[in-house]
Write a protein that holds these residues in place. Sequence first.
Motif, PDB file in Angstrom:
ATOM      1  N   ILE A  77       0.811  -1.224   0.000  1.00 32.30           N
ATOM      2  CA  ILE A  77       0.000   0.000   0.000  1.00 32.30           C
ATOM      3  C   ILE A  77       0.844   1.273   0.000  1.00 32.30           C
TER       4      ILE A  77
ATOM      5  N   PRO B 222       2.566   4.437  -1.109  1.00 30.78           N
ATOM      6  CA  PRO B 222       2.527   5.246  -2.327  1.00 30.78           C
ATOM      7  C   PRO B 222       3.918   5.337  -2.953  1.00 30.78           C
TER       8      PRO B 222
ATOM      9  N   SER C  46       0.383  10.258  -5.250  1.00 32.28           N
ATOM     10  CA  SER C  46      -0.421   9.384  -4.382  1.00 32.28           C
ATOM     11  C   SER C  46       0.003   9.473  -2.917  1.00 32.28           C
ATOM     12  N   TYR C  47       1.058  10.235  -2.634  1.00 31.57           N
ATOM     13  CA  TYR C  47       1.489  10.418  -1.238  1.00 31.57           C
ATOM     14  C   TYR C  47       0.633  11.529  -0.621  1.00 31.57           C
ATOM     15  N   ILE C  48      -0.167  11.155   0.355  1.00 35.50           N
ATOM     16  CA  ILE C  48      -1.105  12.110   0.972  1.00 35.50           C
ATOM     17  C   ILE C  48      -0.425  12.801   2.158  1.00 35.50           C
TER      18      ILE C  48
ATOM     19  N   TYR D  87      -0.737  13.745  10.896  1.00 33.43           N
ATOM     20  CA  TYR D  87      -1.724  13.955   9.843  1.00 33.43           C
ATOM     21  C   TYR D  87      -3.041  14.466  10.444  1.00 33.43           C
TER      22      TYR D  87
ATOM     23  N   VAL E 191      -6.026   8.612   3.330  1.00 30.76           N
ATOM     24  CA  VAL E 191      -5.096   7.467   3.352  1.00 30.76           C
ATOM     25  C   VAL E 191      -5.900   6.163   3.481  1.00 30.76           C
TER      26      VAL E 191
ATOM     27  N   ARG F 226      -7.759   5.268   0.328  1.00 31.85           N
ATOM     28  CA  ARG F 226      -6.820   4.767  -0.676  1.00 31.85           C
ATOM     29  C   ARG F 226      -6.421   3.320  -0.372  1.00 31.85           C
TER      30      ARG F 226
ATOM     31  N   PRO G  84      -0.511   7.571   9.753  1.00 29.55           N
ATOM     32  CA  PRO G  84      -0.994   6.686   8.686  1.00 29.55           C
ATOM     33  C   PRO G  84      -0.691   5.207   8.933  1.00 29.55           C
TER      34      PRO G  84
ATOM     35  N   ASN H 125      -3.668   2.522   8.682  1.00 27.72           N
ATOM     36  CA  ASN H 125      -3.669   1.367   7.777  1.00 27.72           C
ATOM     37  C   ASN H 125      -3.850   0.054   8.531  1.00 27.72           C
TER      38      ASN H 125
HETATM   39  N1  ADE Z   1       0.122   5.050   3.412  1.00 29.85           N
HETATM   40  C1  ADE Z   1       0.978   5.372   4.380  1.00 29.85           C
HETATM   41  N2  ADE Z   1       1.324   6.663   4.300  1.00 29.85           N
HETATM   42  C2  ADE Z   1       0.665   7.173   3.250  1.00 29.85           C
HETATM   43  C3  ADE Z   1       0.607   8.468   2.684  1.00 29.85           C
HETATM   44  N3  ADE Z   1       1.285   9.487   3.173  1.00 29.85           N
HETATM   45  N4  ADE Z   1      -0.164   8.627   1.613  1.00 29.85           N
HETATM   46  C4  ADE Z   1      -0.861   7.598   1.119  1.00 29.85           C
HETATM   47  N5  ADE Z   1      -0.859   6.371   1.621  1.00 29.85           N
HETATM   48  C5  ADE Z   1      -0.107   6.149   2.674  1.00 29.85           C
END
Ligand code: ADE
Length: 360
Positions: free
Chosen positions: A40, A42, A47-49, A201, A209, A212, A237, A241
């Motif tokens: 998972i 990114p 795609s990095y949130i 975050y 996240v 996604r 994150p 996850n």
């Molecule tokens: N999974 C873990 N960190 C992430 C991030 N910053 N953006 C997207 N997916 C993630």
Amino acid sequence: MSIISDDNEFQTNVHEVKAKKNPVTKPEKIECDRNFENCIRPKSFDSYIGQSALKDTLKITIEAAKKREQPLDHLLFYGPPGLGKTTLAGVIAQEMGVDLKITSAPALERPRDIIGILMSLKGNEILFIDEIHRLNKVAEEILYSAMEDFYLDMTTGKSQTVKTLRVPLPKFTLIGATTKAGELSGPLRDRFGIIHRLEFYTEKELAQVITRTAGILNIEIDEKGANAIARRSRGTPRIANRLVKRVSDYAIVKNNGKINEDIANTALDILKIDEFGLDTTDRSLLRLIIEKYDGGPVGIETIAAAIGEDVRTLEDVCEPYLLQSGLLQRTPRGRKVSPAAYRHLNYHTLKQNSNQQTLF
Ligand code: ADE
């Protein structure tokens, strides 16, 4: 409403996983379970949130390095665990179009460990050293000349016959990661061109996240379900996850695999993760200070011994979020809980500390 992501990387990740599919046992899921974090992660800035200020800085730095045809400056990332330091190193390598070698300071015990890895680097490659504050003095000194002028001084022979050999290295980028920037020596810190703190975050970012990740893992989740998990993910994150997977297990058994707000809240209650995202260890720590030490201050070693955790886990894993959320305070005389912690743990009737003021 189900959220379907249009993130192209979902497709890439899913395809990578599906390529290894065995039609009998459907191992695509197993593959993803085993390499959950890698699956998972990114791989690009798109795609990095989160961490938007850092991403903006990095995009410029990367573009400039590419135009100059030079490696990136050495980078130091610091901040609590689970905020994506390793992931970001992977994104940077991908955006630079170079390979990434990953190691951690405790694995570089002998001089030959660090020398071996430096000599194996190819031009412009990125070396990622996790927990860099734990590097020993010898390894650190070897790194100084490698980082600054791209060479190694190696000695051969013994006592009077000792000779120094200067070995050139290819230009490379070091990315160091640490949860304890303060424990890095000055000379090592000074050799990093970019030093950046990773921030916790927001709930909104964590919900993204979660959505996604659920998309990659083929888990159905609605917006409120994602928000409910985000609220209890301690701004992290990696935790978000993990919780997606645990809540998904519960949803598979109880709700045809669909995660909504109710399912998320019930599953997280069963996991004993409360509305602030605190787990049993966090609550034991706060309760101990309130019940046995009158709200504190009390030393971290005493707390660790009393609740059966090691000091490093408490300092690196539990405390950053408790401090950030204002439930705990660090003072020169030890840890103290805040009035918010009394409130959160329902100690409405207790009086705080020696001044015996009623709090609520
Ligand atoms: N999974 C873990 N960190 C992430 C991030 N910053 N953006 C997207 N997916 C993630």
